[in-house]
Design a protein around this motif. Structure first.
Motif, PDB file in Angstrom:
ATOM      1  N   SER A   3       0.676  -1.242   0.175  1.00  0.00           N
ATOM      2  CA  SER A   3       0.031   0.046   0.018  1.00  0.00           C
ATOM      3  C   SER A   3       0.795   1.334   0.072  1.00  0.00           C
ATOM      4  CB  SER A   3      -1.074   0.103   1.243  1.00  0.00           C
ATOM      5  OG  SER A   3      -0.069  -0.066   2.434  1.00  0.00           O
ATOM      6  N   PHE A   4       0.301   2.271  -0.535  1.00  0.00           N
ATOM      7  CA  PHE A   4       0.969   3.661  -0.600  1.00  0.00           C
ATOM      8  C   PHE A   4      -0.051   4.790  -0.398  1.00  0.00           C
ATOM      9  CE2 PHE A   4       3.230   7.414  -2.041  1.00  0.00           C
ATOM     10  CZ  PHE A   4       4.618   6.930  -1.700  1.00  0.00           C
ATOM     11  N   GLN A   5       0.352   5.788   0.761  1.00  0.00           N
ATOM     12  CA  GLN A   5      -0.587   6.723   0.929  1.00  0.00           C
ATOM     13  C   GLN A   5       0.322   8.027   0.902  1.00  0.00           C
ATOM     14  OE1 GLN A   5      -1.630   4.830   4.931  1.00  0.00           O
ATOM     15  NE2 GLN A   5      -3.715   4.285   4.088  1.00  0.00           N
ATOM     16  N   VAL A   6      -0.770   8.910   0.555  1.00  0.00           N
ATOM     17  CA  VAL A   6      -0.178  10.428   0.461  1.00  0.00           C
ATOM     18  C   VAL A   6      -1.188  11.342   1.593  1.00  0.00           C
ATOM     19  CG1 VAL A   6      -0.241  12.491  -0.996  1.00  0.00           C
ATOM     20  CG2 VAL A   6       0.257  10.118  -1.695  1.00  0.00           C
ATOM     21  N   MET A   7      -0.453  12.046   2.371  1.00  0.00           N
ATOM     22  CA  MET A   7      -1.090  13.040   3.117  1.00  0.00           C
ATOM     23  C   MET A   7      -0.584  14.514   2.937  1.00  0.00           C
ATOM     24  SD  MET A   7      -1.298  12.605   7.076  1.00  0.00           S
ATOM     25  CE  MET A   7      -2.456  13.545   8.234  1.00  0.00           C
ATOM     26  N   GLY A   8      -1.836  15.373   2.329  1.00  0.00           N
ATOM     27  CA  GLY A   8      -1.554  16.697   2.022  1.00  0.00           C
ATOM     28  C   GLY A   8      -1.327  17.559   3.436  1.00  0.00           C
ATOM     29  N   GLY A   9      -0.628  18.716   2.923  1.00  0.00           N
ATOM     30  CA  GLY A   9      -0.087  19.701   3.968  1.00  0.00           C
ATOM     31  C   GLY A   9      -1.285  20.406   4.621  1.00  0.00           C
ATOM     32  N   LYS A  10      -2.692  20.404   4.164  1.00  0.00           N
ATOM     33  CA  LYS A  10      -3.533  21.017   4.975  1.00  0.00           C
ATOM     34  C   LYS A  10      -4.085  20.072   6.101  1.00  0.00           C
ATOM     35  CE  LYS A  10      -5.730  24.226   1.802  1.00  0.00           C
ATOM     36  NZ  LYS A  10      -6.829  24.692   0.916  1.00  0.00           N
ATOM     37  N   SER A  11      -4.220  18.639   5.618  1.00  0.00           N
ATOM     38  CA  SER A  11      -4.616  17.719   6.613  1.00  0.00           C
ATOM     39  C   SER A  11      -3.269  17.535   7.611  1.00  0.00           C
ATOM     40  CB  SER A  11      -4.709  16.368   6.047  1.00  0.00           C
ATOM     41  OG  SER A  11      -6.039  16.390   5.329  1.00  0.00           O
ATOM     42  N   VAL A  12      -2.028  17.513   7.228  1.00  0.00           N
ATOM     43  CA  VAL A  12      -1.188  17.464   8.320  1.00  0.00           C
ATOM     44  C   VAL A  12      -1.132  18.724   9.366  1.00  0.00           C
ATOM     45  CG1 VAL A  12       1.399  17.943   8.538  1.00  0.00           C
ATOM     46  CG2 VAL A  12       0.731  16.284   6.697  1.00  0.00           C
ATOM     47  N   ARG A  13      -1.536  19.755   8.794  1.00  0.00           N
ATOM     48  CA  ARG A  13      -1.625  20.905   9.522  1.00  0.00           C
ATOM     49  C   ARG A  13      -2.690  21.104  10.447  1.00  0.00           C
ATOM     50  NH1 ARG A  13       1.372  25.457  11.870  1.00  0.00           N
ATOM     51  NH2 ARG A  13      -0.277  27.005  12.503  1.00  0.00           N
ATOM     52  N   LEU A 322       0.661  10.417  10.655  1.00  0.00           N
ATOM     53  CA  LEU A 322       0.238   9.571   9.758  1.00  0.00           C
ATOM     54  C   LEU A 322      -0.615   8.710  10.517  1.00  0.00           C
ATOM     55  CD1 LEU A 322       0.113   8.408   6.850  1.00  0.00           C
ATOM     56  CD2 LEU A 322       1.960   6.841   7.537  1.00  0.00           C
ATOM     57  N   ARG A 323      -0.176   8.326  11.603  1.00  0.00           N
ATOM     58  CA  ARG A 323      -0.961   7.374  12.640  1.00  0.00           C
ATOM     59  C   ARG A 323      -2.715   8.063  12.865  1.00  0.00           C
ATOM     60  NH1 ARG A 323      -2.785   6.736  17.553  1.00  0.00           N
ATOM     61  NH2 ARG A 323      -1.546   8.411  18.199  1.00  0.00           N
ATOM     62  N   ILE A 324      -2.556   9.260  13.218  1.00  0.00           N
ATOM     63  CA  ILE A 324      -3.848  10.129  13.757  1.00  0.00           C
ATOM     64  C   ILE A 324      -4.608  10.483  12.437  1.00  0.00           C
ATOM     65  CG2 ILE A 324      -4.576  12.263  14.698  1.00  0.00           C
ATOM     66  CD1 ILE A 324      -1.883  12.299  16.136  1.00  0.00           C
ATOM     67  N   GLY A 325      -3.572  10.731  11.155  1.00  0.00           N
ATOM     68  CA  GLY A 325      -4.581  10.909   9.929  1.00  0.00           C
ATOM     69  C   GLY A 325      -5.203   9.503   9.531  1.00  0.00           C
ATOM     70  N   ARG A 326      -4.589   8.518   9.685  1.00  0.00           N
ATOM     71  CA  ARG A 326      -5.594   7.388   9.297  1.00  0.00           C
ATOM     72  C   ARG A 326      -6.619   7.037  10.253  1.00  0.00           C
ATOM     73  NH1 ARG A 326      -0.002   3.412   9.089  1.00  0.00           N
ATOM     74  NH2 ARG A 326       0.465   3.657   6.716  1.00  0.00           N
ATOM     75  N   GLU A 327      -6.578   7.323  11.246  1.00  0.00           N
ATOM     76  CA  GLU A 327      -7.771   7.260  12.454  1.00  0.00           C
ATOM     77  C   GLU A 327      -8.902   8.185  12.072  1.00  0.00           C
ATOM     78  OE1 GLU A 327      -6.262   7.806  16.304  1.00  0.00           O
ATOM     79  OE2 GLU A 327      -5.237   6.015  16.384  1.00  0.00           O
ATOM     80  N   HIS A 328      -8.480   9.498  11.253  1.00  0.00           N
ATOM     81  CA  HIS A 328      -9.502  10.488  10.979  1.00  0.00           C
ATOM     82  C   HIS A 328      -9.454  10.683   9.650  1.00  0.00           C
ATOM     83  CE1 HIS A 328      -8.182  11.590  15.139  1.00  0.00           C
ATOM     84  NE2 HIS A 328      -9.158  12.202  15.364  1.00  0.00           N
ATOM     85  N   GLY A 329      -9.509   9.610   8.802  1.00  0.00           N
ATOM     86  CA  GLY A 329      -9.651   9.701   7.461  1.00  0.00           C
ATOM     87  C   GLY A 329      -9.020  10.769   6.620  1.00  0.00           C
ATOM     88  N   ARG A 330      -7.920  11.299   7.184  1.00  0.00           N
ATOM     89  CA  ARG A 330      -7.233  12.316   6.304  1.00  0.00           C
ATOM     90  C   ARG A 330      -6.097  11.784   5.400  1.00  0.00           C
ATOM     91  NH1 ARG A 330      -8.099  17.488   7.667  1.00  0.00           N
ATOM     92  NH2 ARG A 330      -9.453  18.207   9.014  1.00  0.00           N
ATOM     93  N   VAL A 331      -5.837  10.337   5.174  1.00  0.00           N
ATOM     94  CA  VAL A 331      -4.923  10.072   4.258  1.00  0.00           C
ATOM     95  C   VAL A 331      -5.634   9.506   2.828  1.00  0.00           C
ATOM     96  CG1 VAL A 331      -3.038   8.191   4.284  1.00  0.00           C
ATOM     97  CG2 VAL A 331      -3.698   9.370   6.395  1.00  0.00           C
ATOM     98  N   GLN A 332      -5.086   9.633   1.944  1.00  0.00           N
ATOM     99  CA  GLN A 332      -5.385   9.338   0.522  1.00  0.00           C
ATOM    100  C   GLN A 332      -4.691   8.092   0.345  1.00  0.00           C
ATOM    101  OE1 GLN A 332      -4.663  12.996  -1.545  1.00  0.00           O
ATOM    102  NE2 GLN A 332      -6.937  12.994  -1.906  1.00  0.00           N
ATOM    103  N   ASP A 333      -5.456   6.797  -0.160  1.00  0.00           N
ATOM    104  CA  ASP A 333      -4.430   5.776  -0.622  1.00  0.00           C
ATOM    105  C   ASP A 333      -4.428   5.908  -2.223  1.00  0.00           C
ATOM    106  OD1 ASP A 333      -4.603   3.984   1.468  1.00  0.00           O
ATOM    107  OD2 ASP A 333      -7.010   3.928   1.259  1.00  0.00           O
ATOM    108  N   VAL A 334      -3.041   5.360  -2.685  1.00  0.00           N
ATOM    109  CA  VAL A 334      -2.953   5.556  -4.170  1.00  0.00           C
ATOM    110  C   VAL A 334      -2.869   4.005  -4.556  1.00  0.00           C
ATOM    111  CG1 VAL A 334      -1.318   6.275  -5.914  1.00  0.00           C
ATOM    112  CG2 VAL A 334      -1.384   7.425  -3.621  1.00  0.00           C
TER     113      VAL A 334
END
Length: 344
Positions: A3-13, A322-334
């Motif tokens: 799997s490969f995931q991407v997380m953008g700056g607005k979600s990171v912030r 990334l861990r928190i982003g996964r929990e809150h649906g803020r990570v995009q799968d590629v």
């Protein structure tokens, strides 16, 4: 595994804004892991441009072999490797564009496969700010100070102010200095919005004189704080931009680094002092040693914290985000990021 995931700056912030105490704790624990030899952190690599000597892109490779608490069965569990690729282009400031831009690539330690890419200018600023506030706590000795001086009104000092606020620091007065008055006003306004009593300075001396705590977060490429009396005995100085202070002042101060060998590189103020005086006797130790009580500083001289910035901090903070982003649906799968997942 693939799997490969991407997380953008607005979600990171967005995650950083609600997780600063947790990020601070991650940075603290990663410094301690680095101190006990549980990290891999080679030298940074600098890509420079002959026609623009002030610009650079830096690669910070690193690995955290230790499993982070709460990793579970996620990719990267049992440790993570990765690299931050960060551009620093001071010319961007004239366009009102942030100086730094970055990405963070995370790799699985078992297979070597990358499993995530995160926008990392926000991560870099957050780990730098957390590191600065940890240094402030260790040098100053408490989370209360009469006067805070902020020199350099940019993204990094803004993040430092936000971490001070999130960790319940209090200041009687916050004074902001920048060579661009408009930036100083915006920074002081932001400090005021955070609840700090803030004003702009009439000059560098006005900001620094009498300050218990000084934050240096500029884009300076060479030292400009040169007067032997510019910093006072007992004053705690966060040398975040690394190149503001002259070698004579460094040699006359207590000096705490994040990693001694890393910091004595690339024309930092401590590096210039070692080159000029031919020794490193003025370097007291590391911030991890302060945390552990292995190092104590007197108040007979200024206390300076110079963090070069370790790639393992980016990995630790990025992995947590990334861990928190996964929990809150803020990570995009590629899907199908890897073209081949079998040899035959």
């Amino acid at each position: 595994m693939f799997s490969f995931q991407v997380m953008g700056g607005k979600s990171v912030r967005a995650i950083i804004e609600t997780s600063r105490p947790e990020i601070f704790a991650q940075v603290r624990e990663t410094y301690l892991a680095h101190h006990r030899g549980a990290t891999i952190n080679p030298n940074s690599y600098f890509l420079r441009f002959p026609d623009r000597p002030d610009a650079r892109i830096i690669a910070l490779p690193a690995a955290l072999p230790e499993e982070a608490p709460g990793d579970g069965d996620a990719a990267g569990a049992g440790g993570v490797a990765g690299i931050k690729w960060i551009g620093s282009f001071p010319g961007n400031l004239a366009r009102n564009v942030p100086r730094a831009s970055a990405v963070l690539l995370l790799n699985d330690l078992e297979t070597g496969y990358p499993f995530a890419c995160l926008e990392a200018a926000q991560i870099s600023a957050a780990r730098t700010a957390a590191s600065a506030v940890l240094g402030a706590e260790q040098l100053h000795g408490s989370r209360r100070a009469a006067k805070l001086a902020v020199v350099g009104a940019g993204v990094i000092s803004r993040n430092i102010l936000e971490f001070f606020h999130a960790l319940d620091w209090s200041f009687t007065e916050t004074v902001v200095h920048d060579t661009v008055e408009e930036y100083a006003k915006k920074s002081a306004g932001h400090a005021g919005a955070l609840g700090f009593r803030a004003r702009t300075s009439t000059g560098l001396d006005d900001a620094v004189d009498g300050a218990d705590l000084v934050v240096l977060a500029t884009t300076a490429g060479a030292p400009y704080i040169l007067d032997p009396g510019a910093l006072a005995a007992g004053q705690s100085v966060l040398n975040i931009s690394l190149r503001d202070i002259g070698p004579e002042l460094i040699a006359a101060s207590h000096n705490v680094l994040d990693d001694v060998e890393h910091c004595l590189n690339a024309g930092t103020s401590p590096h210039l002092a070692v080159q000029k005086f031919g020794h490193r006797d003025f370097i007291d130790g590391t911030v991890a040693q302060l945390v552990l009580g292995e190092l104590r500083l007197g108040r007979d001289r200024p206390r300076i914290f110079s963090p070069f910035g370790l790639g393992v901090l980016d990995l630790a903070v990025g992995r947590e985000i990334l861990r928190i982003g996964r929990e809150h649906g803020r990570v995009q799968d590629v899907p199908d990021f890897f073209a081949e997942v079998e040899r035959w």
